[in-house]
Design an enzyme around this catalytic site. Structure first.
Site, mmCIF file in Angstrom:
data_model
loop_
_atom_site.group_PDB
_atom_site.id
_atom_site.type_symbol
_atom_site.label_atom_id
_atom_site.label_comp_id
_atom_site.label_asym_id
_atom_site.label_seq_id
_atom_site.Cartn_x
_atom_site.Cartn_y
_atom_site.Cartn_z
ATOM 1 N N LYS A 194 0.876 -1.170 0.000
ATOM 2 C CA LYS A 194 0.000 0.000 0.000
ATOM 3 C C LYS A 194 0.914 1.221 0.000
ATOM 4 O O LYS A 194 1.599 1.499 0.979
ATOM 5 C CB LYS A 194 -0.904 -0.011 1.230
ATOM 6 N N TYR A 224 -1.470 0.526 -10.047
ATOM 7 C CA TYR A 224 -1.890 -0.730 -9.440
ATOM 8 C C TYR A 224 -3.303 -1.185 -9.785
ATOM 9 O O TYR A 224 -3.780 -2.161 -9.242
ATOM 10 C CB TYR A 224 -1.743 -0.679 -7.920
ATOM 11 N N CYS A 246 9.640 31.359 31.891
ATOM 12 C CA CYS A 246 10.040 31.385 30.484
ATOM 13 C C CYS A 246 11.558 31.279 30.386
ATOM 14 O O CYS A 246 12.289 32.038 31.038
ATOM 15 C CB CYS A 246 9.547 32.680 29.838
ATOM 16 N N CYS A 305 12.818 34.892 29.118
ATOM 17 C CA CYS A 305 12.702 36.169 29.816
ATOM 18 C C CYS A 305 12.426 36.007 31.313
ATOM 19 O O CYS A 305 12.331 36.990 32.042
ATOM 20 C CB CYS A 305 11.621 37.032 29.174
ATOM 21 N N CYS A 363 4.235 31.862 27.754
ATOM 22 C CA CYS A 363 4.891 33.000 28.382
ATOM 23 C C CYS A 363 3.996 34.195 28.083
ATOM 24 O O CYS A 363 3.797 34.538 26.919
ATOM 25 C CB CYS A 363 6.280 33.210 27.782
ATOM 26 N N CYS A 378 9.047 39.810 25.975
ATOM 27 C CA CYS A 378 9.869 38.606 25.784
ATOM 28 C C CYS A 378 10.547 38.684 24.416
ATOM 29 O O CYS A 378 9.884 38.705 23.379
ATOM 30 C CB CYS A 378 8.988 37.363 25.893
HETATM 31 S S1 IVH Z 1 -6.453 -0.293 -4.992
HETATM 32 C C1 IVH Z 1 -10.945 0.078 -5.196
HETATM 33 N N1 IVH Z 1 -3.924 -0.718 -4.471
HETATM 34 O O1 IVH Z 1 -5.121 3.372 -0.854
HETATM 35 C C2 IVH Z 1 -9.555 -0.124 -4.875
HETATM 36 N N2 IVH Z 1 -4.934 1.254 -3.586
HETATM 37 O O2 IVH Z 1 -7.393 3.317 0.986
HETATM 38 C C3 IVH Z 1 -8.730 1.020 -5.267
HETATM 39 N N3 IVH Z 1 -3.400 2.682 -2.338
HETATM 40 O O3 IVH Z 1 -7.206 5.530 -2.648
HETATM 41 C C4 IVH Z 1 -7.429 1.098 -4.687
HETATM 42 N N4 IVH Z 1 -1.610 1.452 -2.605
HETATM 43 O O4 IVH Z 1 -4.706 5.802 -2.946
HETATM 44 C C5 IVH Z 1 -4.974 0.099 -4.286
HETATM 45 N N5 IVH Z 1 -1.676 -1.202 -4.133
HETATM 46 C C6 IVH Z 1 -2.729 -0.386 -3.951
HETATM 47 C C7 IVH Z 1 -2.633 0.809 -3.222
HETATM 48 C C8 IVH Z 1 -3.764 1.597 -3.055
HETATM 49 C C9 IVH Z 1 -2.092 2.565 -2.083
HETATM 50 C C10 IVH Z 1 -4.245 3.802 -1.854
HETATM 51 C C11 IVH Z 1 -5.088 4.453 -2.903
HETATM 52 C C12 IVH Z 1 -6.500 4.364 -2.403
HETATM 53 C C13 IVH Z 1 -6.300 4.128 -0.953
HETATM 54 C C14 IVH Z 1 -7.463 3.362 -0.395
#
Ligand code: IVH
Length: 690
Positions: free
Chosen positions: A110, A220, A401, A404, A419, A425
């Site tokens: 993520k 992604y 402080c 001061c 302060c 100050c």
């Molecule tokens: S899929 C419907 N894959 O996480 C699914 N999101 O909490 C769409 N994000 O708005 C998202 N890494 O900005 C997906 N490998 C990943 C991700 C990812 C980061 C973020 C993305 C999304 C948010 C959701």
């Protein structure tokens, strides 16, 4: 001939871009790359008729500022359900497997940046839109074109003629540190974290600034009618073939054990990545299973995010020191043995206030756990008591402080000590003046922090109004100054009298009134006189002004010393009235409007339009008002009153039609994309993966 050369150069440069930024295996040197780029730039300059927004020369951006148009997403950008608990994640998987057999999952990192949706038509990047509220976002195409890892033209074959691909715009740690160093050197507020930095950069007005910030983009998720046949894994592979940067770290998993293994592995390995991640996303691989699982109103039921606990580091707290801010607020600071945390070196952490120190029983010499939250300065979350030295003593918070010596006070509802010696100050006095001369406020060049200290120490500067009484003759004899700098400073102070009202207001340093609030207040009240006499209720009508800010403004203007300073600044000729707005047309001359509810643009923008077209904004509905522009969620009372008094009501569209003539901002005339698919709770969506 020339056109052919242009095409070849564009193709070649794109290929090298890809090799460098996506594949990490350049074939030519930077120098050779620059030569090719220069050649293309020259040819394009000589043949403007062959310009192309997707030419690699546009990756350096331009200084033109771009207003962002709001555009609807073709498919809404949903969010993900998330959890910090492996048990909950297990339940999520079990729920799916109660209905489905032999499900495959794709586990991905993520990425902790800001979401983006890219549209491609016939292999060319046509649009890049931020997530916005999920239904509509800002068109940031010009800025995204400067991100080198985003392909402007696709490679390979078999890409759908039209599709959207979603991903994350990221700021790698290295770029983040560089950007923040530069901002601090320029006296600007550093970004709190790489995520804010990425989002803030995408909304930059000048794409040339974006081009220099070192953003990256990882994709992604594919969306579009034509990609629904592929499994997710296949779609990622396809995207990779088309030239997108798709993470190498995704993994196909077939059981809970494999998912768990992925998570455990990456909770550790992510610390070695050059960009921030905050969890793992687990997605069902097969499109048929996805369709059967469907969506809730906000998120797909076939994907979930498992969030990592914030990274922690253990280090020694050597000393607790105190900072006094320009408002007198005292901040305790933990000075630490330097330690690596989430990609950066940490030497200091905030301790917030006396209560927190007492609550955690934090002592000098302790080993402490540091964690990065949303703030740039990390915080201390716990003490490792096992490592406490036998001779350690509880920490006593200061009572006076450190600057001061004035006894500190606590205000009701505030956790911090203050302060109270505002006018005596040194740090507060100097801090207020330094804030006032900042680039984003009065922008007085030649007067750095040290010079302000010097002038204060020499009795020449007690408050910001004194600046306008300074004379070159007084400055010249001071150490490190001399005649020339003295004159420069005086000239620059004189020039600051032209600085627009909203920046003067920001410069005053009213507590909680930052740059944006100052702008909003200036837009709303138009003059200092009106702001100074505004009631609490009137202040609260300003967008984003809540009780805390309103009270602070009232308190500021009630103070006699502040009133005197303002009086002197007025005499000096500073701008206390907002500039007249550009007049776009006279379409609304003589008409008065009340604006109420939510619109596709902000209420203040709408009000601005009214004024730009000669109309007048009025706060409340009365018999003398011509129109009530009614947005979403307008209160029923207003509607009733308008009906009773016979005030004509307009929808946003009807209002726009009044002024539509010739001079509408692009944002409002932009043809909007088709409505997004309506996703209803529990209903599987046909035809799209999103
Ligand atoms: S899929 C419907 N894959 O996480 C699914 N999101 O909490 C769409 N994000 O708005 C998202 N890494 O900005 C997906 N490998 C990943 C991700 C990812 C980061 C973020 C993305 C999304 C948010 C959701």
């Amino acid at each position: 001939m020339v056109k052919e050369r242009i095409d070849t150069l564009r193709r070649e440069l794109e290929r090298h871009n890809y090799l460098y930024y996506v594949e990490n295996r350049p074939e030519i040197s930077d120098f050779e790359f620059d030569l090719l780029l220069r050649e293309l730039q020259d040819l394009e300059a000589a043949h403007p008729e062959w310009d192309d927004p997707n030419s690699p020369t546009h990756r350096v951006g331009s200084d033109l500022t771009s207003e962002f148009r709001t555009v609807k997403h073709r498919f809404p950008m949903l969010s993900l359900g998330n959890t910090y608990s492996l048990d909950e994640l297990r339940e999520f998987i079990d729920r799916i497997e109660r209905e489905e057999r032999r499900v495959e999952y794709v586990c991905e990192l993520k990425f902790d940046g800001t979401a983006i949706s890219l549209s491609y038509e016939n292999g060319r990047l046509t649009r890049a839109v931020t997530r916005g509220d999920g239904e509509q976002g800002d068109d940031v195409t010009t800025n995204v074109r400067t991100i080198r890892s985003v392909p402007l033209l696709l490679q390979g074959e078999n890409w759908p003629s039209m599709f959207e691909i979603r991903g994350e715009v990221l700021m790698p740690y290295a770029s983040f540190e560089k950007v923040n160093r530069e901002r601090e050197e320029a006296g600007e507020q550093p970004f709190a974290n790489p995520r804010n930095a990425a989002a803030g950069t995408l909304k930059q007005q000048a794409s040339s600034v974006v081009a220099r910030r070192g953003l990256d983009c990882t994709l992604y998720q594919l969306a579009g009618d034509e990609v629904q046949q592929m499994s997710h894994w296949e779609s990622l592979e396809a995207a990779r073939r088309w030239g997108f940067k798709v993470s190498e770290h995704g993994r196909l998993c077939r059981s809970w054990e494999e998912i768990e293994q992925y998570i455990t592995e990456w909770d550790e390995r992510r610390k070695t990545l050059p960009f921030p991640t905050d969890g793992v996303v687990i997605k069902v691989n097969e499109p048929a299973v996805r369709r059967r699982l469907g969506f809730t109103s906000k998120a797909p039921k076939w994907a979930v995010a498992y969030k990592f606990k914030a990274e922690q580091a253990l280090t020694r707290l050597n000393e607790i020191t105190f900072q006094v801010g320009r408002t007198g607020a005292i901040t305790p600071v933990a000075n630490l043995d330097p330690v690596q945390l989430a990609g950066t070196t940490v030497k200091r952490a905030t301790l917030h206030n006396a209560e927190q120190i007492a609550l955690l029983d934090i002592r000098e010499g302790d080993m402490v756990y540091v964690e990065k939250g949303g703030e740039i300065i990390p915080k201390i979350t716990a003490v490792e008591l096992k490592e406490r030295r036998a001779d350690s003593v509880p920490f006593h918070y200061i009572e006076v402080c450190p600057e001061c010596g004035t006894p500190l006070v606590r205000y009701e509802g505030e956790a911090k000590h203050y302060c109270p010696n505002q006018s005596g100050c040194r740090v507060q006095i100097v801090g207020r003046i330094i804030h006032f001369i900042r680039r984003k406020a009065m922008d007085i060049e030649g007067l750095g922090d040290e010079t302000v200290e010097l002038l204060h120490a020499n009795g020449l500067l007690h408050d910001v109004a004194d600046l306008y009484d300074l004379q070159a003759l007084q400055l010249a004899p001071l150490p490190r100054l001399g005649e020339k700098s003295a004159e420069n400073i005086i000239r620059s102070i004189r020039l600051s009298k032209q600085v627009p009202f909203h920046r003067v207001l920001f410069g005053l340093g009213i507590r909680f009134v930052g740059e944006t609030t100052a702008k909003q207040l200036a837009d709303h009240f138009r003059s200092l006189d009106r702001l100074m006499t505004a009631s609490r209720e009137e202040l609260l009508e300003t967008e984003e002004v809540g009780g805390k800010i309103a009270d602070s403004i009232l308190e500021y203007f009630a103070d006699e010393q502040n009133q005197q300073i303002i009086h002197r600044l007025r005499e000096a000729g500073l701008q206390f009235v907002a500039e007249e707005r550009r007049r776009a047309s006279d379409a609304l001359t003589g008409k008065s409007f009340v604006v109420s509810g939510k619109f596709s643009i902000s209420r203040d923008e709408l009000k601005k339009l009214i004024e730009e077209h000669g109309g007048r904004n009025v706060a409340a509905v009365s018999g003398s008002v011509d129109y009530l522009i009614a947005g979403d969620k307008m209160g029923p009372e207003k509607r009733k009153k308008a009906e009773k008094l016979g005030v004509k009501m307009l929808s946003e569209e009807e209002f726009m039609a009044l002024i539509v003539a010739d001079d509408l901002p692009a944002k409002l005339t932009e043809e909007v994309a088709p409505q997004p698919e309506q996703i209803k709770e529990e209903t599987p969506v046909q035809g799209t993966l999103f």
